[in-house]
Design an enzyme around this catalytic site. Structure first.
Site, PDB file in Angstrom:
ATOM      1  N   GLY A 196       9.012  52.436  39.993  1.00  0.00           N
ATOM      2  CA  GLY A 196       9.225  51.469  39.259  1.00  0.00           C
ATOM      3  C   GLY A 196       8.040  50.426  39.394  1.00  0.00           C
ATOM      4  O   GLY A 196       7.049  50.768  40.026  1.00  0.00           O
ATOM      5  N   SER A 197       8.509  49.225  39.320  1.00  0.00           N
ATOM      6  CA  SER A 197       7.358  47.958  39.395  1.00  0.00           C
ATOM      7  C   SER A 197       7.221  47.541  40.818  1.00  0.00           C
ATOM      8  O   SER A 197       8.131  47.791  41.850  1.00  0.00           O
ATOM      9  CB  SER A 197       7.796  46.802  38.671  1.00  0.00           C
ATOM     10  OG  SER A 197       9.236  46.396  38.926  1.00  0.00           O
ATOM     11  N   PRO A 198       6.120  46.990  41.023  1.00  0.00           N
ATOM     12  CA  PRO A 198       5.689  46.512  42.565  1.00  0.00           C
ATOM     13  C   PRO A 198       6.833  45.411  43.090  1.00  0.00           C
ATOM     14  O   PRO A 198       7.230  45.382  44.249  1.00  0.00           O
ATOM     15  CB  PRO A 198       4.543  45.877  42.304  1.00  0.00           C
ATOM     16  CG  PRO A 198       3.996  46.749  41.462  1.00  0.00           C
ATOM     17  CD  PRO A 198       4.837  47.017  40.294  1.00  0.00           C
ATOM     18  N   VAL A 200      10.064  44.948  42.225  1.00  0.00           N
ATOM     19  CA  VAL A 200      11.378  45.725  42.542  1.00  0.00           C
ATOM     20  C   VAL A 200      11.002  46.508  43.914  1.00  0.00           C
ATOM     21  O   VAL A 200      11.994  46.629  44.642  1.00  0.00           O
ATOM     22  CB  VAL A 200      11.971  46.405  41.482  1.00  0.00           C
ATOM     23  CG1 VAL A 200      13.405  47.110  41.832  1.00  0.00           C
ATOM     24  CG2 VAL A 200      12.404  45.657  40.114  1.00  0.00           C
ATOM     25  N   GLY A 201      10.048  47.087  43.912  1.00  0.00           N
ATOM     26  CA  GLY A 201       9.688  47.973  44.974  1.00  0.00           C
ATOM     27  C   GLY A 201       9.666  47.096  46.364  1.00  0.00           C
ATOM     28  O   GLY A 201      10.155  47.675  47.505  1.00  0.00           O
ATOM     29  N   GLU A 218       6.718  54.647  44.184  1.00  0.00           N
ATOM     30  CA  GLU A 218       5.771  54.733  43.294  1.00  0.00           C
ATOM     31  C   GLU A 218       5.799  53.834  42.431  1.00  0.00           C
ATOM     32  O   GLU A 218       6.625  53.632  41.574  1.00  0.00           O
ATOM     33  CB  GLU A 218       6.248  56.313  42.719  1.00  0.00           C
ATOM     34  CG  GLU A 218       6.325  57.494  43.540  1.00  0.00           C
ATOM     35  CD  GLU A 218       4.806  57.987  43.517  1.00  0.00           C
ATOM     36  OE1 GLU A 218       3.771  57.528  42.877  1.00  0.00           O
ATOM     37  OE2 GLU A 218       4.646  58.899  44.285  1.00  0.00           O
ATOM     38  N   CYS A 252       2.499  54.201  33.715  1.00  0.00           N
ATOM     39  CA  CYS A 252       2.270  53.744  34.919  1.00  0.00           C
ATOM     40  C   CYS A 252       0.650  53.982  34.985  1.00  0.00           C
ATOM     41  O   CYS A 252      -0.127  53.150  35.849  1.00  0.00           O
ATOM     42  CB  CYS A 252       2.756  54.125  36.088  1.00  0.00           C
ATOM     43  SG  CYS A 252       2.905  55.920  36.108  1.00  0.00           S
TER      44      CYS A 252
HETATM   45  P1  NAD Z   1      11.735  48.329  37.359  1.00  0.00           P
HETATM   46  O1  NAD Z   1      11.059  48.113  38.771  1.00  0.00           O
HETATM   47  O2  NAD Z   1      11.898  47.342  36.556  1.00  0.00           O
HETATM   48  O3  NAD Z   1      13.018  49.337  37.721  1.00  0.00           O
HETATM   49  C1  NAD Z   1      13.066  50.709  38.116  1.00  0.00           C
HETATM   50  C2  NAD Z   1      14.515  50.930  38.600  1.00  0.00           C
HETATM   51  O4  NAD Z   1      14.736  49.837  39.578  1.00  0.00           O
HETATM   52  C3  NAD Z   1      15.494  50.899  37.537  1.00  0.00           C
HETATM   53  O5  NAD Z   1      16.318  52.204  37.883  1.00  0.00           O
HETATM   54  C4  NAD Z   1      16.149  49.706  37.767  1.00  0.00           C
HETATM   55  O6  NAD Z   1      17.886  49.903  37.520  1.00  0.00           O
HETATM   56  C5  NAD Z   1      15.968  49.220  39.233  1.00  0.00           C
HETATM   57  N1  NAD Z   1      16.134  47.949  39.725  1.00  0.00           N
HETATM   58  C6  NAD Z   1      15.652  47.055  38.513  1.00  0.00           C
HETATM   59  N2  NAD Z   1      15.665  45.808  39.461  1.00  0.00           N
HETATM   60  C7  NAD Z   1      16.328  45.916  40.456  1.00  0.00           C
HETATM   61  C8  NAD Z   1      16.579  45.102  41.409  1.00  0.00           C
HETATM   62  N3  NAD Z   1      16.380  43.977  41.727  1.00  0.00           N
HETATM   63  N4  NAD Z   1      17.257  45.661  42.818  1.00  0.00           N
HETATM   64  C9  NAD Z   1      17.406  47.001  42.656  1.00  0.00           C
HETATM   65  N5  NAD Z   1      17.035  47.884  41.848  1.00  0.00           N
HETATM   66  C10 NAD Z   1      16.387  47.372  40.603  1.00  0.00           C
HETATM   67  O7  NAD Z   1      10.586  49.202  36.602  1.00  0.00           O
HETATM   68  P2  NAD Z   1      10.710  49.845  35.152  1.00  0.00           P
HETATM   69  O8  NAD Z   1      10.691  48.526  34.193  1.00  0.00           O
HETATM   70  O9  NAD Z   1      11.905  50.663  34.993  1.00  0.00           O
HETATM   71  O10 NAD Z   1       9.452  50.666  35.088  1.00  0.00           O
HETATM   72  C11 NAD Z   1       8.098  50.139  34.862  1.00  0.00           C
HETATM   73  C12 NAD Z   1       7.170  50.034  36.281  1.00  0.00           C
HETATM   74  O11 NAD Z   1       7.312  51.347  36.871  1.00  0.00           O
HETATM   75  C13 NAD Z   1       5.859  49.735  35.856  1.00  0.00           C
HETATM   76  O12 NAD Z   1       5.510  48.877  36.859  1.00  0.00           O
HETATM   77  C14 NAD Z   1       5.085  51.006  35.975  1.00  0.00           C
HETATM   78  O13 NAD Z   1       3.776  50.945  36.629  1.00  0.00           O
HETATM   79  C15 NAD Z   1       5.978  51.701  37.185  1.00  0.00           C
HETATM   80  N6  NAD Z   1       5.924  53.197  37.215  1.00  0.00           N
HETATM   81  C16 NAD Z   1       5.279  53.795  38.327  1.00  0.00           C
HETATM   82  C17 NAD Z   1       5.201  55.030  38.227  1.00  0.00           C
HETATM   83  C18 NAD Z   1       4.645  55.804  39.319  1.00  0.00           C
HETATM   84  O14 NAD Z   1       4.667  57.111  39.369  1.00  0.00           O
HETATM   85  N7  NAD Z   1       3.902  55.040  40.061  1.00  0.00           N
HETATM   86  C19 NAD Z   1       5.914  55.871  37.143  1.00  0.00           C
HETATM   87  C20 NAD Z   1       6.360  55.191  36.101  1.00  0.00           C
HETATM   88  C21 NAD Z   1       6.456  53.828  35.926  1.00  0.00           C
END
Ligand code: NAD
Length: 475
Positions: A196-198, A200-201, A218, A252
């Site tokens: 997911g996003s940095p 939320v990471g 990731e 991503c």
């Molecule tokens: P996101 O971080 O918003 O959400 C990812 C997951 O985290 C979802 O399942 C969501 O329910 C959960 N989440 C969201 N907010 C949360 C919180 N506050 N606490 C706990 N869990 C939470 O990301 P997204 O919008 O789904 O995806 C887009 C991002 O992911 C982009 O930054 C993209 O670059 C990245 N991404 C990375 C890869 C990779 O392999 N490196 C692949 C795909 C997407």
């Protein structure tokens, strides 16, 4: 067991404790049983590919062939690779004995980490939930999967799939939004694999620290592509057009922005426009193209429109696209030139079909631009100048780097995939994915009786001191 939306904390604790009960049994399962589980997923994928294509189409009109290429095939390929190599990966690895430990033998034993949490994003909602599961199972773990709530059709399908394949509680799907995700993160998992996003990471890593749970993150960010003035511009444009606008730019590792040498910038943008037309119809009818999807939801549609409008206010010019359709969350392939570096579009990850072209005068300038931003997930260099290519590789850092292509490295099962710092922590795919979900336990077998170490036990007599001094000097 599947927990529907807004599962309570006690629901999740129950799911967790039940899957934990299975842990001991599962850890003892043989490579044969892991392979059986992987083959069951493979069989399901082949039998249900129409269901997968329909679910993702219903979520954001992703063209079915694109789903084949980017959601189903990568998982199929991961499974086949794991089936072929799992026995070798899981085999204890003998290591050499240092002279100072003469008489002992040692090896690395790969043991499952235990109960793992896989949190998936929406952009490749199937691939990025089930791909990590393949590595997780190959390494012998049990898992809870939390698909993205933004792609509800795919999330429901994943839930149905797991129920159809796995005997209860070896793998569990917990569907829900941010609240559910936050609750899950309080549980003492043995490993968390988050995509997911940095931003939320960081939340995930903070929560994991409470239980000292290991993490694979990731993440994303701004992945640059350099187009040098020595090279095949048509080739570069064709590959960038594909890599950027695949999945509607919601990838991503899509080139986030281009750095094009000023000598070829004007010619390159014209060629790029032609190549985009070739892939998705023509500029007049992109919205009718059967090969072009949609932005996942209104929130992201609005976010992208804001970035576009702000870029234009800041002085950017549209070389192609820009004519969005709100009712459909439709944004056409949009190429921008003269984009100021200070505009939001050059500060945030774009994650959509907007492509800024920045021109550079010297390679140093391009490298400085890249290094002024957080470390990228991927970096692309298009050109035939070997010296320039090596300079880019040695003076920048990124999770992955590709020369004369983009995005395709995701499917290379022998390469580690992942980011560095802001773009991620840890690697996935193939053996690297297996390792992410394994505890590499170093096992040392010492002989009984006299051992070399006994020569340095106290009391520290002069002869012992002489041996210690010899050790420091030569061994
Ligand atoms: P996101 O971080 O918003 O959400 C990812 C997951 O985290 C979802 O399942 C969501 O329910 C959960 N989440 C969201 N907010 C949360 C919180 N506050 N606490 C706990 N869990 C939470 O990301 P997204 O919008 O789904 O995806 C887009 C991002 O992911 C982009 O930054 C993209 O670059 C990245 N991404 C990375 C890869 C990779 O392999 N490196 C692949 C795909 C997407």
């Amino acid at each position: 067991m599947t927990v529907k939306k807004m599962a309570s904390k006690s629901d999740l604790k129950t799911v967790f404790s039940k899957i934990q009960l299975k842990k001991e049994r599962f850890e003892m399962t043989s490579i044969k049983s892991r392979k059986y589980a992987l083959k069951s997923i493979l069989k399901w994928l082949i039998a249900n590919d129409e269901r997968i294509k329909k679910a993702i189409y219903d979520d954001f009109k992703k063209p079915p062939s694109e789903t084949d290429v980017t959601e189903i095939y990568p998982v199929v390929s991961e499974i086949r690779h794991a089936l072929n190599h799992l026995s070798a990966w899981a085999n204890p690895l003998k290591v050499d004995t240092p002279l100072s430990m003469l008489g002992s033998t040692s090896y690395v034993k790969y043991e499952p980490k235990g109960v793992c949490l896989i949190i998936a994003p929406w952009n490749y909602p199937f691939n990025l939930a089930i791909g990590p599961l393949v590595s997780c199972i190959a390494a012998g773990n049990v898992a809870i999967i939390k698909p993205s709530e933004m792609t509800p059709n795919t999330a429901s399908l994943i839930q149905a799939m797991i129920t159809e394949i796995f005997p209860e509680k070896e793998v569990v799907v917990v569907n829900g939004g941010v609240d559910v995700s936050k609750e899950l993160l309080t549980l003492p998992f043995d490993h968390i694999f988050f995509t997911g996003s940095p931003n939320v990471g960081k939340i995930v890593m903070r929560a994991a620290s409470d239980n000292l749970t290991s993490v694979t993150l990731e993440l994303g960010g701004k992945s640059p592509a350099i187009v040098d003035n020595e090279g095949d511009l048509v080739n570069a444009a064709e590959k960038i057009a594909w890599g950027k606008f695949l999945n509607n730019g919601q990838t991503c590792i899509a080139p986030d922005y281009l750095l094009v040498h000023e000598d070829v910038a004007s010619e390159f943008s014209k060629i790029l426009v032609k190549q985009i037309d070739k892939l998705f119809g023509s500029s007049n009818n992109f919205s009718e193209s059967k090969s072009y999807g949609r932005i996942v939801n209104k929130h992201h549609y609005d976010r992208l429109n804001r970035l576009l409008e702000k870029a234009i206010t800041d002085g950017a010019e549209i070389a192609m696209g820009g004519n969005t359709i709100e009712d459909e969350n439709f944004i056409p392939p949009t190429v921008l030139t003269n984009v100021p570096m200070s505009s939001d579009i050059m500060q945030e990850e774009i994650f959509g079909p907007l492509l800024p072209i920045i021109t550079y005068h010297s390679l140093k300038e391009a490298i400085d631009t890249i290094n002024s931003k957080p470390k990228a997930l991927a970096l692309y260099y298009f050109g035939t100048n070997k010296k320039n290519r090596e300079e880019v590789l040695s003076k920048t850092t990124s999770g992955n780097a590709v020369i004369n292509d983009c995005v395709i490295h995701f499917g290379h099962v022998n390469l580690p995939f992942g980011g560095v710092n802001n773009s991620g922590i840890g690697k996935s795919h193939g053996k690297h994915g297996f390792l992410a979900f394994s505890n590499e336990k170093g096992v040392m077998k010492q002989r009984t009786g006299l051992t070399s170490t006994k020569f340095i036990y106290p009391p520290y007599t002069d002869s012992k001191k002489a041996i210690i001094s010899f050790l420091k000097k030569y061994l």
